[in-house]
Design a protein around this motif. Structure first.
Motif, PDB file in Angstrom:
ATOM      1  N   GLY A 148       0.824  -1.210   0.000  1.00 19.30           N
ATOM      2  CA  GLY A 148       0.000   0.000   0.000  1.00 19.30           C
ATOM      3  C   GLY A 148       0.856   1.256   0.000  1.00 19.30           C
ATOM      4  O   GLY A 148       1.891   1.322   0.676  1.00 19.30           O
ATOM      5  N   PHE A 149       0.423   2.256  -0.747  1.00 17.38           N
ATOM      6  CA  PHE A 149       1.123   3.534  -0.821  1.00 17.38           C
ATOM      7  C   PHE A 149       0.102   4.661  -0.639  1.00 17.38           C
ATOM      8  O   PHE A 149      -1.067   4.525  -1.025  1.00 17.38           O
ATOM      9  CB  PHE A 149       1.833   3.700  -2.165  1.00 17.38           C
ATOM     10  CG  PHE A 149       2.869   2.634  -2.426  1.00 17.38           C
ATOM     11  CD1 PHE A 149       4.170   2.783  -1.969  1.00 17.38           C
ATOM     12  CD2 PHE A 149       2.525   1.476  -3.104  1.00 17.38           C
ATOM     13  CE1 PHE A 149       5.113   1.798  -2.195  1.00 17.38           C
ATOM     14  CE2 PHE A 149       3.465   0.479  -3.339  1.00 17.38           C
ATOM     15  CZ  PHE A 149       4.767   0.638  -2.880  1.00 17.38           C
ATOM     16  N   GLY A 150       0.560   5.763  -0.066  1.00 14.66           N
ATOM     17  CA  GLY A 150      -0.359   6.876   0.141  1.00 14.66           C
ATOM     18  C   GLY A 150       0.357   8.196   0.309  1.00 14.66           C
ATOM     19  O   GLY A 150       1.517   8.239   0.727  1.00 14.66           O
ATOM     20  N   GLU A 151      -0.342   9.266  -0.025  1.00 14.55           N
ATOM     21  CA  GLU A 151       0.163  10.624   0.166  1.00 14.55           C
ATOM     22  C   GLU A 151      -0.956  11.473   0.738  1.00 14.55           C
ATOM     23  O   GLU A 151      -2.107  11.349   0.325  1.00 14.55           O
ATOM     24  CB  GLU A 151       0.623  11.246  -1.162  1.00 14.55           C
ATOM     25  CG  GLU A 151       1.877  10.644  -1.748  1.00 14.55           C
ATOM     26  CD  GLU A 151       2.315  11.365  -3.015  1.00 14.55           C
ATOM     27  OE1 GLU A 151       1.455  12.043  -3.633  1.00 14.55           O
ATOM     28  OE2 GLU A 151       3.491  11.259  -3.383  1.00 14.55           O
ATOM     29  N   LEU A 152      -0.616  12.302   1.692  1.00 14.81           N
ATOM     30  CA  LEU A 152      -1.587  13.250   2.241  1.00 14.81           C
ATOM     31  C   LEU A 152      -1.243  14.640   1.719  1.00 14.81           C
ATOM     32  O   LEU A 152      -0.082  15.040   1.733  1.00 14.81           O
ATOM     33  CB  LEU A 152      -1.553  13.236   3.766  1.00 14.81           C
ATOM     34  CG  LEU A 152      -2.595  14.107   4.479  1.00 14.81           C
ATOM     35  CD1 LEU A 152      -3.028  13.460   5.791  1.00 14.81           C
ATOM     36  CD2 LEU A 152      -2.093  15.525   4.747  1.00 14.81           C
ATOM     37  N   PHE A 153      -2.265  15.347   1.233  1.00 12.52           N
ATOM     38  CA  PHE A 153      -2.025  16.719   0.788  1.00 12.52           C
ATOM     39  C   PHE A 153      -3.105  17.643   1.317  1.00 12.52           C
ATOM     40  O   PHE A 153      -4.234  17.215   1.627  1.00 12.52           O
ATOM     41  CB  PHE A 153      -1.909  16.807  -0.744  1.00 12.52           C
ATOM     42  CG  PHE A 153      -3.146  16.398  -1.493  1.00 12.52           C
ATOM     43  CD1 PHE A 153      -4.112  17.332  -1.859  1.00 12.52           C
ATOM     44  CD2 PHE A 153      -3.334  15.078  -1.878  1.00 12.52           C
ATOM     45  CE1 PHE A 153      -5.243  16.954  -2.569  1.00 12.52           C
ATOM     46  CE2 PHE A 153      -4.466  14.682  -2.594  1.00 12.52           C
ATOM     47  CZ  PHE A 153      -5.422  15.635  -2.940  1.00 12.52           C
ATOM     48  N   LEU A 154      -2.736  18.908   1.437  1.00 12.98           N
ATOM     49  CA  LEU A 154      -3.632  19.953   1.910  1.00 12.98           C
ATOM     50  C   LEU A 154      -3.926  20.880   0.741  1.00 12.98           C
ATOM     51  O   LEU A 154      -3.003  21.441   0.146  1.00 12.98           O
ATOM     52  CB  LEU A 154      -2.991  20.718   3.065  1.00 12.98           C
ATOM     53  CG  LEU A 154      -2.535  19.868   4.258  1.00 12.98           C
ATOM     54  CD1 LEU A 154      -1.793  20.730   5.278  1.00 12.98           C
ATOM     55  CD2 LEU A 154      -3.715  19.157   4.917  1.00 12.98           C
ATOM     56  N   LEU A 155      -5.196  21.037   0.405  1.00  9.42           N
ATOM     57  CA  LEU A 155      -5.621  21.880  -0.708  1.00  9.42           C
ATOM     58  C   LEU A 155      -6.161  23.194  -0.158  1.00  9.42           C
ATOM     59  O   LEU A 155      -7.123  23.202   0.610  1.00  9.42           O
ATOM     60  CB  LEU A 155      -6.694  21.161  -1.530  1.00  9.42           C
ATOM     61  CG  LEU A 155      -7.316  21.923  -2.690  1.00  9.42           C
ATOM     62  CD1 LEU A 155      -6.271  22.275  -3.747  1.00  9.42           C
ATOM     63  CD2 LEU A 155      -8.450  21.098  -3.317  1.00  9.42           C
ATOM     64  N   ASP A 156      -5.539  24.295  -0.546  1.00  7.03           N
ATOM     65  CA  ASP A 156      -5.937  25.620  -0.052  1.00  7.03           C
ATOM     66  C   ASP A 156      -7.194  26.078  -0.788  1.00  7.03           C
ATOM     67  O   ASP A 156      -7.207  26.197  -2.011  1.00  7.03           O
ATOM     68  CB  ASP A 156      -4.803  26.620  -0.277  1.00  7.03           C
ATOM     69  CG  ASP A 156      -4.999  27.905   0.513  1.00  7.03           C
ATOM     70  OD1 ASP A 156      -6.129  28.423   0.540  1.00  7.03           O
ATOM     71  OD2 ASP A 156      -4.018  28.391   1.104  1.00  7.03           O
ATOM     72  N   SER A 157      -8.246  26.324  -0.035  1.00  8.21           N
ATOM     73  CA  SER A 157      -9.533  26.694  -0.645  1.00  8.21           C
ATOM     74  C   SER A 157      -9.552  28.124  -1.163  1.00  8.21           C
ATOM     75  O   SER A 157     -10.478  28.523  -1.861  1.00  8.21           O
ATOM     76  CB  SER A 157     -10.674  26.509   0.362  1.00  8.21           C
ATOM     77  OG  SER A 157     -10.536  27.410   1.450  1.00  8.21           O
ATOM     78  N   THR A 158      -8.535  28.928  -0.839  1.00  6.76           N
ATOM     79  CA  THR A 158      -8.516  30.327  -1.279  1.00  6.76           C
ATOM     80  C   THR A 158      -7.750  30.533  -2.579  1.00  6.76           C
ATOM     81  O   THR A 158      -8.026  31.473  -3.318  1.00  6.76           O
ATOM     82  CB  THR A 158      -7.904  31.247  -0.199  1.00  6.76           C
ATOM     83  OG1 THR A 158      -6.517  30.924  -0.029  1.00  6.76           O
ATOM     84  CG2 THR A 158      -8.634  31.081   1.121  1.00  6.76           C
ATOM     85  N   ASN A 159      -6.760  29.658  -2.849  1.00 14.58           N
ATOM     86  CA  ASN A 159      -5.922  29.908  -4.028  1.00 14.58           C
ATOM     87  C   ASN A 159      -5.565  28.657  -4.823  1.00 14.58           C
ATOM     88  O   ASN A 159      -4.823  28.729  -5.801  1.00 14.58           O
ATOM     89  CB  ASN A 159      -4.625  30.618  -3.606  1.00 14.58           C
ATOM     90  CG  ASN A 159      -3.840  29.832  -2.564  1.00 14.58           C
ATOM     91  OD1 ASN A 159      -3.994  28.624  -2.425  1.00 14.58           O
ATOM     92  ND2 ASN A 159      -2.996  30.522  -1.810  1.00 14.58           N
ATOM     93  N   ASP A 160      -6.060  27.508  -4.407  1.00 13.76           N
ATOM     94  CA  ASP A 160      -5.839  26.239  -5.115  1.00 13.76           C
ATOM     95  C   ASP A 160      -4.417  25.682  -4.997  1.00 13.76           C
ATOM     96  O   ASP A 160      -4.057  24.772  -5.732  1.00 13.76           O
ATOM     97  CB  ASP A 160      -6.212  26.356  -6.597  1.00 13.76           C
ATOM     98  CG  ASP A 160      -7.427  25.507  -6.926  1.00 13.76           C
ATOM     99  OD1 ASP A 160      -8.205  25.205  -6.011  1.00 13.76           O
ATOM    100  OD2 ASP A 160      -7.597  25.138  -8.104  1.00 13.76           O
ATOM    101  N   TYR A 161      -3.611  26.199  -4.096  1.00 18.27           N
ATOM    102  CA  TYR A 161      -2.298  25.599  -3.870  1.00 18.27           C
ATOM    103  C   TYR A 161      -2.469  24.254  -3.170  1.00 18.27           C
ATOM    104  O   TYR A 161      -3.342  24.101  -2.305  1.00 18.27           O
ATOM    105  CB  TYR A 161      -1.400  26.517  -3.043  1.00 18.27           C
ATOM    106  CG  TYR A 161      -0.509  27.390  -3.900  1.00 18.27           C
ATOM    107  CD1 TYR A 161       0.819  27.042  -4.149  1.00 18.27           C
ATOM    108  CD2 TYR A 161      -1.008  28.539  -4.491  1.00 18.27           C
ATOM    109  CE1 TYR A 161       1.628  27.832  -4.948  1.00 18.27           C
ATOM    110  CE2 TYR A 161      -0.201  29.339  -5.298  1.00 18.27           C
ATOM    111  CZ  TYR A 161       1.120  28.974  -5.514  1.00 18.27           C
ATOM    112  OH  TYR A 161       1.914  29.759  -6.319  1.00 18.27           O
ATOM    113  N   GLU A 162      -1.643  23.293  -3.573  1.00 13.47           N
ATOM    114  CA  GLU A 162      -1.718  21.944  -3.019  1.00 13.47           C
ATOM    115  C   GLU A 162      -0.392  21.609  -2.344  1.00 13.47           C
ATOM    116  O   GLU A 162       0.656  21.597  -2.982  1.00 13.47           O
ATOM    117  CB  GLU A 162      -2.005  20.959  -4.146  1.00 13.47           C
ATOM    118  CG  GLU A 162      -2.198  19.528  -3.710  1.00 13.47           C
ATOM    119  CD  GLU A 162      -2.487  18.621  -4.898  1.00 13.47           C
ATOM    120  OE1 GLU A 162      -1.765  17.614  -5.047  1.00 13.47           O
ATOM    121  OE2 GLU A 162      -3.416  18.929  -5.672  1.00 13.47           O
TER     122      GLU A 162
END
Length: 265
Positions: A148-162
């Motif tokens: 199993g492989f995985g990545e966690l990311f945070l998506l900024d709701s104000t500017n779409d930066y990931e």
């Protein structure tokens, strides 16, 4: 007379052609507007690679301070109040996708499940939304050759930066926890193959004037003495940990708990 009649017919024909062309152009414009409106209502699948930022590299942490821990009692751990920091309400979804809308566009993510064949288990999982920081937390998971492989990311709701948080192992890190006044994130990863090993990362939360540097590595820790069950921030510069070691007793694995605290500058 014939010349005059021919001239009148020619002008009339040209006029009719111009009217038809005008109608066609107007029709095209209407269709174009309709398609634009329609496409804007559909989830956006493309990602802007210039807005993807990887953070949490081990080689960067190696050059930064290391956390130090000391033992505390269970009572001291329990005396630290937890702060609610994330909204885990379910997003808009259907059978195959869930949808996340930012100020820039609407995204769709294929749900995590077993698709069989080469894809096997794969897809995205929605973890929640940080209202104070305006960030969505999502994991991208997959399997390959039974691993199993995985990545966690945070998506900024104000500017779409990931902001992709690089894992210490194959799977994704645990959900990052913001400090009391949102100055730092702490996250951890428990070793899959060991019974008392973990890695901890601290990210500094900066202002969004320079989105690429919104999150930066600050400090880290590698433990061969305990894995982590829970972390609670005490202040913006200190937190407590509920740690454990798994031991095999009476033909089953049992968790033996210890409690710790750390403070950094």
């Amino acid at each position: 007379m014939k010349s005059i009649l021919f001239l009148i017919l020619t002008i009339s024909t040209l006029s009719c052609k111009e009217n038809k062309l005008a109608k066609v152009e107007n029709s095209k414009k209407t269709d174009s507007i309709h398609q634009t409106v329609s496409s804007s209502e559909k989830p956006e699948l493309k990602k802007d690679s210039t807005k993807k930022v990887d953070v949490g590299f081990s080689d960067r942490f190696e050059k930064l301070p290391k956390l130090t821990f000391e033992n505390i009692t269970e009572q001291e751990f329990l005396s630290v109040a937890e702060k609610k920091y994330i909204d885990t309400s379910k997003p808009q979804q259907n059978d195959d996708y869930f949808f996340v809308e930012t100020a820039v566009k609407k995204h769709q993510f294929k749900k995590y499940r077993d698709y069989g064949g080469e894809k096997s288990w794969s897809g995205f999982e929605y973890l929640g939304y940080y209202p104070d920081l305006k960030l969505f937390a999502i994991t991208d998971n997959s399997t390959a050759e039974s691993l199993g492989f995985g990545e966690l990311f945070l998506l900024d709701s104000t500017n779409d930066y990931e902001y992709n948080i690089v894992s210490f192992g194959d799977g994704s890190v645990e959900l990052p926890i913001p400090s009391v006044n949102n100055k730092y994130f702490v996250y951890y990863y428990n070793s899959v193959y060991e019974h008392k090993n973990c890695d901890i990362g601290i990210l500094k939360i900066n202002d969004k004037s320079n989105p690429k540097n919104f999150l930066t590595e600050y400090a880290s820790y590698n433990s061969k003495d305990f894995a982590i069950e829970k972390i609670v921030w005490k202040t913006d510069n200190s937190f407590v940990v509920k740690g454990y070691e798994e031991v095999y007793e009476n033909e089953k694995w049992v968790k033996k708990y210890q409690f710790y605290k750390t403070e950094f500058k």
